[in-house]
Write a protein that holds these residues in place. Structure first.
Motif, mmCIF file in Angstrom:
data_model
loop_
_atom_site.group_PDB
_atom_site.id
_atom_site.type_symbol
_atom_site.label_atom_id
_atom_site.label_comp_id
_atom_site.label_asym_id
_atom_site.label_seq_id
_atom_site.Cartn_x
_atom_site.Cartn_y
_atom_site.Cartn_z
ATOM 1 N N LEU A 202 0.822 -1.207 0.000
ATOM 2 C CA LEU A 202 0.000 0.000 0.000
ATOM 3 C C LEU A 202 0.860 1.262 0.000
ATOM 4 O O LEU A 202 0.579 2.218 -0.733
ATOM 5 N N HIS A 203 1.922 1.262 0.803
ATOM 6 C CA HIS A 203 2.764 2.451 0.941
ATOM 7 C C HIS A 203 3.941 2.468 -0.031
ATOM 8 O O HIS A 203 4.826 3.330 0.095
ATOM 9 N N LYS A 204 3.966 1.520 -0.974
ATOM 10 C CA LYS A 204 5.023 1.460 -1.986
ATOM 11 C C LYS A 204 6.418 1.455 -1.347
ATOM 12 O O LYS A 204 7.347 2.122 -1.797
ATOM 13 N N ASP A 205 6.567 0.690 -0.293
ATOM 14 C CA ASP A 205 7.838 0.608 0.418
ATOM 15 C C ASP A 205 8.872 -0.090 -0.470
ATOM 16 O O ASP A 205 8.601 -1.157 -1.017
ATOM 17 N N PRO A 206 10.066 0.504 -0.645
ATOM 18 C CA PRO A 206 11.087 -0.145 -1.490
ATOM 19 C C PRO A 206 11.564 -1.492 -0.959
ATOM 20 O O PRO A 206 12.189 -2.259 -1.694
ATOM 21 N N ALA A 207 11.264 -1.786 0.307
ATOM 22 C CA ALA A 207 11.662 -3.077 0.886
ATOM 23 C C ALA A 207 10.538 -4.107 0.814
ATOM 24 O O ALA A 207 10.650 -5.182 1.408
ATOM 25 N N THR A 208 9.461 -3.791 0.101
ATOM 26 C CA THR A 208 8.349 -4.735 -0.045
ATOM 27 C C THR A 208 8.865 -6.084 -0.540
ATOM 28 O O THR A 208 9.605 -6.135 -1.529
ATOM 29 N N PRO A 209 8.532 -7.175 0.117
ATOM 30 C CA PRO A 209 9.094 -8.476 -0.295
ATOM 31 C C PRO A 209 8.671 -8.867 -1.707
ATOM 32 O O PRO A 209 7.534 -8.632 -2.122
ATOM 33 N N LEU A 210 9.615 -9.451 -2.431
ATOM 34 C CA LEU A 210 9.319 -9.952 -3.774
ATOM 35 C C LEU A 210 8.333 -11.110 -3.712
ATOM 36 O O LEU A 210 7.414 -11.209 -4.521
ATOM 37 N N THR A 211 8.547 -11.989 -2.737
ATOM 38 C CA THR A 211 7.641 -13.127 -2.554
ATOM 39 C C THR A 211 7.335 -13.280 -1.067
ATOM 40 O O THR A 211 8.147 -12.912 -0.221
ATOM 41 N N LEU A 212 6.160 -13.814 -0.792
ATOM 42 C CA LEU A 212 5.782 -14.187 0.576
ATOM 43 C C LEU A 212 5.321 -15.635 0.541
ATOM 44 O O LEU A 212 4.343 -15.967 -0.137
ATOM 45 N N THR A 213 6.043 -16.478 1.249
ATOM 46 C CA THR A 213 5.665 -17.886 1.384
ATOM 47 C C THR A 213 5.036 -18.083 2.749
ATOM 48 O O THR A 213 5.649 -17.771 3.770
ATOM 49 N N MET A 214 3.806 -18.583 2.779
ATOM 50 C CA MET A 214 3.099 -18.845 4.038
ATOM 51 C C MET A 214 2.930 -20.346 4.188
ATOM 52 O O MET A 214 2.361 -21.001 3.319
ATOM 53 N N MET A 215 3.414 -20.881 5.299
ATOM 54 C CA MET A 215 3.429 -22.324 5.507
ATOM 55 C C MET A 215 2.592 -22.699 6.727
ATOM 56 O O MET A 215 2.925 -22.324 7.852
ATOM 57 N N GLY A 216 1.500 -23.423 6.512
ATOM 58 C CA GLY A 216 0.669 -23.878 7.625
ATOM 59 C C GLY A 216 0.186 -22.738 8.486
ATOM 60 O O GLY A 216 0.186 -22.841 9.713
ATOM 61 N N THR A 348 -0.248 -6.195 -4.746
ATOM 62 C CA THR A 348 -0.134 -6.318 -6.203
ATOM 63 C C THR A 348 1.295 -6.578 -6.647
ATOM 64 O O THR A 348 1.532 -6.924 -7.801
ATOM 65 N N ASP A 349 2.255 -6.392 -5.732
ATOM 66 C CA ASP A 349 3.666 -6.445 -6.117
ATOM 67 C C ASP A 349 4.447 -7.511 -5.357
ATOM 68 O O ASP A 349 5.669 -7.463 -5.308
ATOM 69 N N THR A 350 3.751 -8.447 -4.737
ATOM 70 C CA THR A 350 4.393 -9.541 -4.010
ATOM 71 C C THR A 350 3.755 -10.856 -4.428
ATOM 72 O O THR A 350 2.536 -11.014 -4.305
ATOM 73 N N ALA A 351 4.544 -11.779 -4.921
ATOM 74 C CA ALA A 351 4.026 -13.087 -5.332
ATOM 75 C C ALA A 351 3.808 -13.957 -4.098
ATOM 76 O O ALA A 351 4.655 -13.995 -3.199
ATOM 77 N N LEU A 352 2.673 -14.638 -4.043
ATOM 78 C CA LEU A 352 2.291 -15.411 -2.870
ATOM 79 C C LEU A 352 2.355 -16.915 -3.127
ATOM 80 O O LEU A 352 1.844 -17.404 -4.133
ATOM 81 N N LEU A 353 2.967 -17.630 -2.184
ATOM 82 C CA LEU A 353 3.021 -19.092 -2.205
ATOM 83 C C LEU A 353 2.426 -19.603 -0.904
ATOM 84 O O LEU A 353 2.908 -19.262 0.179
ATOM 85 N N ALA A 354 1.374 -20.397 -1.001
ATOM 86 C CA ALA A 354 0.725 -20.980 0.179
ATOM 87 C C ALA A 354 1.038 -22.472 0.228
ATOM 88 O O ALA A 354 0.790 -23.195 -0.740
ATOM 89 N N ILE A 355 1.577 -22.929 1.356
ATOM 90 C CA ILE A 355 1.967 -24.329 1.520
ATOM 91 C C ILE A 355 1.226 -24.924 2.708
ATOM 92 O O ILE A 355 1.172 -24.313 3.787
ATOM 93 N N GLU A 356 0.664 -26.104 2.522
ATOM 94 C CA GLU A 356 -0.056 -26.788 3.594
ATOM 95 C C GLU A 356 0.362 -28.249 3.650
ATOM 96 O O GLU A 356 0.801 -28.820 2.649
ATOM 97 N N GLY A 357 0.228 -28.847 4.823
ATOM 98 C CA GLY A 357 0.504 -30.266 4.999
ATOM 99 C C GLY A 357 -0.798 -31.043 4.986
ATOM 100 O O GLY A 357 -1.782 -30.644 5.611
ATOM 101 N N GLU A 358 -0.797 -32.155 4.297
ATOM 102 C CA GLU A 358 -2.019 -32.958 4.164
ATOM 103 C C GLU A 358 -2.561 -33.408 5.517
ATOM 104 O O GLU A 358 -3.773 -33.471 5.724
ATOM 105 N N ARG A 359 -1.659 -33.677 6.472
ATOM 106 C CA ARG A 359 -2.071 -34.206 7.780
ATOM 107 C C ARG A 359 -1.865 -33.198 8.913
ATOM 108 O O ARG A 359 -1.691 -33.586 10.061
#
Length: 418
Positions: A202-216, A348-359
């Protein structure tokens, strides 16, 4: 009285553990004739298991001194680059990987691993750090044990957690201006990491992460609710405030601070799979009796880490329960950071990866994946979902499934969006 009762029990068990350990060593001594009888090894093994189960565990060390990169063993330098009252920023750097024949090549991607503040130390992610060091320069949040933080340092809640993440990312970007970092949140911090990413977009921060991976992560706990989720929903926030919050005793630096004790969190996790934990200790007893010290040591190493717990500030714990598990503020679009509405759709400027465990029995299937549906402005190529078949909650960030199946997906995602 809760914390005082625990400390009293801890003092008694420390003595019992010491006596059991000494007795086990005496029975195992080659000079002791009882050690050669059938009863001797069994008694020594039983005492060893008891001593290990009742020992007091402090903060473990990461102990990562080397890592294999492209088939070559290289040294790893661990350092603390930022000090904060409630958590430091640690950096792990592999020596020589970006230098060929004395000439510097392209720098490795920078990855911030956000460790959960959920009763365990950041060293629980030792295996996560070690694996990602094969392809990245790794930073990790090293959260403090709340009982060691003096009262004059103030409070620490979910808003402060988000501020810490933004500060850490800004520091990483400042080391190499124009080179944006990546971020990986393991379990509980998926929520504050998601919020921090939205604010930085939102604030166009130059340190905005390129990707965010969220795990469980518990982005939307209404999807496949687990025992943990049901407990949070069954009781009002006042019940948690009066039943599980304690005051740190005088013998600790954080005396007088209101906390959610780590020993309560550990008790909750142990009770969820009590049968499995009992069987693990029984197997350890059998390994010791049979002289299979390597197998017994593997179990000991796991519980050395698992039983090392730390306290959370009461304000952080209560705000997390209320906003994440009861109000579902993120998926409902109502989450606020210091009064400012956190609009997840602004990502809009950070690619998101969502990871989950089946169990996964902590964060059910769909809870992390929900984050992708909350970002309609991201292109399809900027969103990905991966389910680790056969993996439980711990398995998606530690162990063979993490190393061989999950980590390559993360590396591939980072490379595609660097």
């Amino acid at each position: 009285m809760l914390y005082h009762a625990y400390e009293l029990q801890r003092s008694w068990l420390n003595s019992a553990s010491a006596w059991a350990s000494i007795s086990a060593e005496m029975l195992s001594n080659p000079a002791n004739p009882w050690g050669y009888t059938g009863l001797g090894p069994m008694a020594a093994s039983a005492l060893d298991v008891f001593a290990h189960a009742t020992a007091n565990y402090g903060k473990p060390a990461f102990g990562i001194t080397e890592v294999a990169v492209d088939g070559e063993i290289r040294p790893v330098i661990e350092s603390t680059v930022l000090n904060r009252p409630f958590g430091d920023l640690k950096r792990f750097k592999v020596e020589g990987v970006d230098v060929i024949d004395g000439q510097r090549t392209h720098a490795r991607p920078k990855l911030l691993i956000v460790a959960p503040m959920s009763g365990h130390y950041a060293t629980l992610l030792r295996g996560t750090v070690q694996r990602m060091l094969e392809s990245a320069e790794v930073y990790i949040t090293d959260w403090a044990d709340a009982k060691t933080v003096p009262l004059h340092e103030g409070h620490f809640d979910l808003d402060d957690y988000i501020d810490y993440l933004i500060d850490f990312l800004q520091y990483m970007e400042a080391q190499d201006p124009g080179s944006r970092p990546h971020m990986m949140a393991v379990c509980q911090p998926s929520v504050p990491a998601f919020a921090a990413t939205a604010l930085m977009n939102l604030h166009k921060d130059p340190a905005t992460p390129l990707t965010l991976t969220m795990m469980g992560g518990p982005i939307d706990t209404r999807c496949s609710p687990t025992t943990v989720n049901n407990l949070a929903m069954e009781r009002p926030i006042e019940w948690f405030r009066h039943s599980v919050i304690a005051t740190v005793p005088m013998q600790h630096r954080g005396a007088g601070r209101r906390v959610y004790p780590g020993f309560l969190q550990l008790a909750g996790f142990m009770s969820m799979n009590l049968g499995s934990h009992m069987m693990s200790h029984y197997e350890m007893f059998k390994h010791l009796t049979a002289g299979d010290d390597d197998s017994a040591q593997a179990t000991k190493d796991f519980y050395d880490e698992y039983r090392a717990v730390c306290d959370m500030t009461a304000e952080f714990y209560l705000q997390t329960v209320e906003e994440v598990f009861q109000k579902h503020s993120i998926p409902n679009g109502e989450f606020r950071h210091k009064g400012e509405l956190v609009d997840i759709t602004k990502i809009t400027d950070t690619a998101l990866l969502a990871i989950e465990g089946e169990r996964d029995d902590i964060s059910g299937l769909g809870q992390t994946k929900a984050a992708l549906d909350l970002c309609p402005r991201l292109k399809a190529s900027q969103k990905r979902y991966y389910m680790a078949e056969g993996a439980g909650h711990y398995g998606i960030f530690n162990g063979s499934k993490w190393r061989d199946r999950v980590a390559p997906v993360v590396e591939e995602w980072m490379a595609a969006h660097s």
